[in-house]
Each structure stands twice: as C-alpha cells, then as structure tokens.
Design an enzyme around this catalytic site. Structure first.
Site, PDB file in Angstrom:
ATOM      1  N   LYS A 152      14.493  -5.851 -20.261  1.00  0.00           N
ATOM      2  CA  LYS A 152      13.320  -6.709 -20.429  1.00  0.00           C
ATOM      3  C   LYS A 152      12.070  -5.935 -20.031  1.00  0.00           C
ATOM      4  O   LYS A 152      12.126  -4.807 -19.553  1.00  0.00           O
ATOM      5  CB  LYS A 152      13.438  -7.976 -19.575  1.00  0.00           C
ATOM      6  CG  LYS A 152      13.470  -7.702 -18.066  1.00  0.00           C
ATOM      7  CD  LYS A 152      13.529  -9.004 -17.273  1.00  0.00           C
ATOM      8  CE  LYS A 152      13.499  -8.721 -15.765  1.00  0.00           C
ATOM      9  NZ  LYS A 152      13.486  -9.978 -14.979  1.00  0.00           N
ATOM     10  N   SER A 195       2.673   3.231 -10.743  1.00  0.00           N
ATOM     11  CA  SER A 195       1.708   2.139 -10.740  1.00  0.00           C
ATOM     12  C   SER A 195       0.371   2.650 -10.216  1.00  0.00           C
ATOM     13  O   SER A 195       0.331   3.603  -9.425  1.00  0.00           O
ATOM     14  CB  SER A 195       2.216   1.007  -9.835  1.00  0.00           C
ATOM     15  OG  SER A 195       1.196   0.070  -9.564  1.00  0.00           O
ATOM     16  N   TYR A 225       6.144  -2.056  -1.721  1.00  0.00           N
ATOM     17  CA  TYR A 225       6.012  -1.674  -3.119  1.00  0.00           C
ATOM     18  C   TYR A 225       5.067  -0.493  -3.326  1.00  0.00           C
ATOM     19  O   TYR A 225       5.449   0.532  -3.903  1.00  0.00           O
ATOM     20  CB  TYR A 225       5.542  -2.865  -3.946  1.00  0.00           C
ATOM     21  CG  TYR A 225       5.356  -2.529  -5.417  1.00  0.00           C
ATOM     22  CD1 TYR A 225       6.454  -2.373  -6.254  1.00  0.00           C
ATOM     23  CD2 TYR A 225       4.081  -2.345  -5.956  1.00  0.00           C
ATOM     24  CE1 TYR A 225       6.298  -2.042  -7.594  1.00  0.00           C
ATOM     25  CE2 TYR A 225       3.913  -2.017  -7.294  1.00  0.00           C
ATOM     26  CZ  TYR A 225       5.017  -1.873  -8.104  1.00  0.00           C
ATOM     27  OH  TYR A 225       4.851  -1.542  -9.430  1.00  0.00           O
ATOM     28  N   VAL A 231       0.525  -5.067 -16.761  1.00  0.00           N
ATOM     29  CA  VAL A 231       1.207  -5.579 -17.947  1.00  0.00           C
ATOM     30  C   VAL A 231       1.791  -6.960 -17.673  1.00  0.00           C
ATOM     31  O   VAL A 231       2.307  -7.226 -16.584  1.00  0.00           O
ATOM     32  CB  VAL A 231       2.322  -4.603 -18.386  1.00  0.00           C
ATOM     33  CG1 VAL A 231       3.083  -5.141 -19.583  1.00  0.00           C
ATOM     34  CG2 VAL A 231       1.723  -3.232 -18.695  1.00  0.00           C
TER      35      VAL A 231
END
Length: 255
Positions: A18, A154, A178, A211
C-alpha cells in the site's frame, strides 16, 4: 544468449502492499521491470500484486518482514532462484511508532516522555531492517550491471530543517523516535554509498514529501503517484548519477 540482450531488470520494494511503496512498484513495473512487492502480510501483498498485474505489470508478492531475518533471507533466495540477480532495491518499509505522524499522536514521541520500547521498535524497522534487507540482497545486486539502492527517508530526517527555529518543523512536537530513525537512515545511506561506490552501486536517500497515506491519517497534500515519482527517478539513475545523496522532488535536501 548474451547478458546485454536478455537482462531483465528486477526490483524489490519493501512495505509495498500500500501507500508509497505500492506506487513505486506500479511505476517501476510501468518502466518494464519485474517487481517484487515485499509485504509482512502475504494476503495483502498478493492482493496488491494481483491488482498491479491486472493493470499490465509483471508484479509478484514475496513475504518479507524486515525485522525477521528468516523472511528476509527467504525473499533473497526466491529472487535469486527465479532471476539470479536484483537491479533495484527500494527500502520503503517503515513505521512511525505512534501509529500515525499526526498532531494527535505526536505527543507520544516527545523525547522527555517517550517510551523506550517505542524507540527500539521504530529503529528496529526503520534502521536495522534496512541493514538486514540490504545485506541480504547485496549478492544479487552485485550481479546487476547497474544496481541501485533507494532508501525512503523523510524531510523530518534533516537536522538542518529541524534545527531552524523559524522553519516549518519548529511548529511540530519534537520526536525521539521517527525523525531520529530517519536521520540515522540518512547516515546509513552515506556509509553504504561510500562502501559500494567502487562497485558501481548507487545508494541514495529520498524524501517523498507529505504524501496522502495511512501513516499521516491521509492529511498529506501530495498523491501517492507524486511521492513515488521521486523514488523511481533515483531507482532509474544513469551510471553517472549521484550516490550518497539526499533528494526530494525539488532537488537535494540539506542534511
């Protein structure tokens, strides 16, 4: 038959059932590559592969959990048995740690109160998982005439952007899981690039942008296709392309 006339480009995209990973798989298949979708859940991986095959792509699912060395090695064995080489590795699989990177969940990652188990889990997938997959696939990549490794990072990985008190990241809650994991991934990218440069293996990190995916509760403003396009561009670099870089759609990103 010669390698030059029969070589079929083969790609592996982790976490590709996905989101951005699936978008990357679709675009690589559109370039004529045979694409393996790596997915922790075999059913979801096969569903994604079936859908992309229906759209005309040569796409196959492979069971792959980047935190499980056995599945990583088995995936390498399968690709090796069927093709004997790998041309493109996209290390896309990753987790945010708090379910989603959104204001409602970001407080879970504030350094002063973060749970260490969360940090360990995020680094296990986003950093150690990349090492595990890359090292397992390197023997296959070395058999390619033009091997490419793309690590999906990122903008949050950029220390320059994060340290700017007037920048966009200053308004976000600090992250101990993260964002640092993606900074570590960028550092790892440089080290692999340095080691593999002499072998012609180009290794780069990419920031797809904000996104619209499950990981941000679909608050992103870029489409999956737009985010995937930057990843695919680095996966299809010419031999004189860059290595050891950090790129986004707009160009190089500050470390």
């Amino acid at each position: 038959m010669s390698e030059q006339t029969t070589h079929q480009k083969v790609a592996l995209v982790t976490g590709a059932n996905k989101g951005i990973g699936r978008g990357v798989a679709e675009q690589l298949a559109a370039l004529g590559m045979t694409v393996f979708i790596g997915a922790r859940d075999p059913r979801r991986g096969e569903e994604a592969a079936t859908a992309l095959r229906a759209a005309g792509g040569d796409v196959h699912a492979v069971s792959l959990d980047v935190t499980d060395p056995a599945t990583v090695q088995e995936a390498a064995n399968q690709i090796g048995e069927h093709f004997g080489h790998l041309d493109v590795l996209v290390n896309n699989a990753g987790i945010t740690g708090s379910g989603q990177v959104s204001p409602a969940d970001a407080h879970d990652q504030v350094p002063s109160t973060v749970e260490l188990d969360m940090v360990r889990a995020v680094f296990e997938t986003n950093v150690l998982g990349v090492i595990a997959v890359t090292n397992a696939m390197l023997p296959l990549l070395r058999r390619s005439p033009a091997p490419r490794i793309v690590n999906v990072s990122s903008h949050a990985a950029s220390l320059t952007l994060a340290a700017d008190p007037d920048g966009p990241f200053a308004a976000l809650l600090p992250s101990a899981a993260y964002s640092p994991s993606k900074s570590a991934l960028n550092a790892l990218t440089v080290q692999y690039a340095n080691e593999l440069r002499k072998d012609g293996i180009l290794v780069n990190a990419v920031a797809p942008g904000f996104v619209d995916t499950d990981s941000n509760d679909h608050t992103g403003f870029l489409t999956v296709a737009q985010g995937a396009a930057t990843v695919v561009r680095l996966a299809a670099l010419s031999p004189d392309g860059p290595t050891g870089g950090f790129f986004a759609e707009e160009g190089p990103v500050a470390w």
